[in-house]
Each structure stands twice: as C-alpha cells, then as structure tokens.
Design an enzyme around this catalytic site. Structure first.
Site, PDB file in Angstrom:
ATOM      1  N   SER A 145      20.894  -9.272  -7.369  1.00 52.53           N
ATOM      2  CA  SER A 145      20.882  -7.822  -7.209  1.00 52.53           C
ATOM      3  C   SER A 145      21.231  -7.492  -5.768  1.00 52.53           C
ATOM      4  CB  SER A 145      19.494  -7.257  -7.533  1.00 52.53           C
ATOM      5  OG  SER A 145      19.401  -5.899  -7.142  1.00 52.53           O
ATOM      6  N   TYR A 158      10.377  -7.032  -5.481  1.00 56.75           N
ATOM      7  CA  TYR A 158      11.579  -7.228  -6.279  1.00 56.75           C
ATOM      8  C   TYR A 158      12.757  -7.600  -5.380  1.00 56.75           C
ATOM      9  CZ  TYR A 158      15.667  -6.250  -9.174  1.00 56.75           C
ATOM     10  OH  TYR A 158      16.858  -6.363  -9.837  1.00 56.75           O
TER      11      TYR A 158
END
Length: 246
Positions: A145, A158
């Site tokens: 990501s 995250y």
C-alpha cells in the site's frame, strides 16, 4: 510465465482486489483457490462465477494469521490440484484510527494487523515455497500500500505493517531465489468496500490525482497478473496509484 494451467492461491480472494484478481487469473486459464476467513458467501460466489464461465475454482477457508491453518489449506489445495504455482498474498485488514490518537493504537490492534498483514503473508509464502522449488518455478505477489511509503493511511499500525510488507518482499525475493520470484504491487486509493461510509472523501480525492480517477480493483488485478507473468523481475515494489504519491 504463461499462466495457462497454473494453480493460483489468492488470499482474501472473495472481495475487492482479491476477487478481481481471481477473475483475471481465471480468464488467463489458471485454476484458482479462493481463500477466505470470514467472507464465505463472497468467496463461494466468486467460485461460482468462475466455474460458470468454464473455469476451475474452489473456495477454501483459512485464517492466514495462523500458521497451522495456512499449512492445512495448502495441503488441501495440493490434494485437490496437485501443486500451487502462484501465490497472491492479498489478505489484509485495517483499523481506522486517527494518527494523533496514539493511545488508540493498542497492543491488540498492533498484534491483529501484524498477524494478518505481515506474518500471514510470510506463513503463506513459506507454505508454498517447497512446492514451487520442487517444480523449479513459482511466483508470489504481495499486496502492499502507498501507506507503507508515505506513512499516511487508515491508521499508524496499518501504515507500518504495509511498510513491513514491502521489506518482506525484498527479503523473500533473496531467500527464495532463483526458483521463486517475489514482487509487491502497491496500490493507492482503490474503489473497494474499504471506502464504505467515506464515499464523499473518495470523490473529493479523485480530482486531485494526476490521472483524476480512483483505481479500480480490475486495474490492480491486471498489474498483478502482469507481474506474475514477468520472468525477469523479482524483489520489486511497484506502485499503481494514478499519480497519488507524486
């Protein structure tokens, strides 16, 4: 690598990018094992759609954060299809936590995100590696990501977990060479259910991107397939984000 007649395991394959990847691989002639943890109906629907189009797919449940679950899943796929040639480590999770609320990033949150997003990818890669080495070829794609590049995202844990995925990719590429290629596809904003409840935010973001649109799961899936096919590449972290990080 020609994907025709290859056996592919796609973790988190019932929804979003995972589902689009299952469809894309099936359209190229691969046999698909659609892994799920909680999204059983979505995984079974994905399988049905593939099989209805003349493909070959099964749904298989396993919590990728649990090593024994992963090993049992791999054994079941091998019993059914004989081997695993391709692995797409797509299963991930997050918690939406304000970055300035450090107290909300509890030990449980860290453990949960790292167990799935990082350890889960390692467990899956470790479990399929002997099969690929035996056949002297294989390919793994991890889903990263841009949060792991920018430090921004749905939560601090995250973002850090995805930075770890990028590092894991490079380390696995070294550890599993020369037979197994390991790369990482790094999406920016993608129009998936992760935006549920924040659609207005997504609509505001789109015009700010260089290409002025949010990526679709199908676009990311196309890149995953291209990376699996590319035999001269390993250890690479490839960003697909409509120019979001420029």
């Amino acid at each position: 690598m020609d994907l025709q007649n290859k056996v592919a395991l796609v973790t988190g394959g019932g929804t979003g990018i995972g589902r689009a990847t299952c469809f894309a691989l099936a359209s190229r002639g691969a046999t698909i094992a659609v892994n799920y943890s909680r999204s059983r109906s979505d995984a079974e629907e994905t399988v049905q759609l593939i099989n209805n189009e003349g493909g070959r797919a099964i749904a298989i449940r396993a919590d990728v954060a649990k090593d024994q679950n992963v090993r049992e899943m791999v054994d079941a796929i091998v019993e059914r299809f004989g081997t695993i040639d391709l692995l797409v480590n797509n299963a991930s999770m997050t918690r939406h936590i304000s970055f300035d609320d450090l107290e909300a990033a509890t030990e449980d949150v860290w453990d949960e995100l790292y167990d799935v997003n990082v350890k889960g990818m390692f467990f899956c890669a470790r479990a399929v590696a002997p099969l690929m080495k035996k056949r002297k070829q294989g390919a793994i794609v991890n889903l990263g990501s841009i949060a792991g590049q920018t430090g921004l995202g749905s939560s601090l844990p995250y973002a850090v977990s995805k930075a770890a995925v990028h590092g894991l990719t490079k380390s696995l590429a070294r550890a599993l060479s020369p037979c197994i290629r390991v790369n990482c596809v790094v999406p920016g904003a993608v129009a998936t259910r992760w935006w549920a409840g924040r659609e207005e935010q997504m609509e505001r973001l789109a015009p700010q991107l260089l290409l002025q649109h949010i990526s679709t799961p199908e676009q990311i899936a196309h890149m995953i397939c291209a990376v699996l096919e590319q035999e001269a590449m390993t250890g690479q972290v490839i960003t697909v984000d409509s120019g979001q990080t420029l």
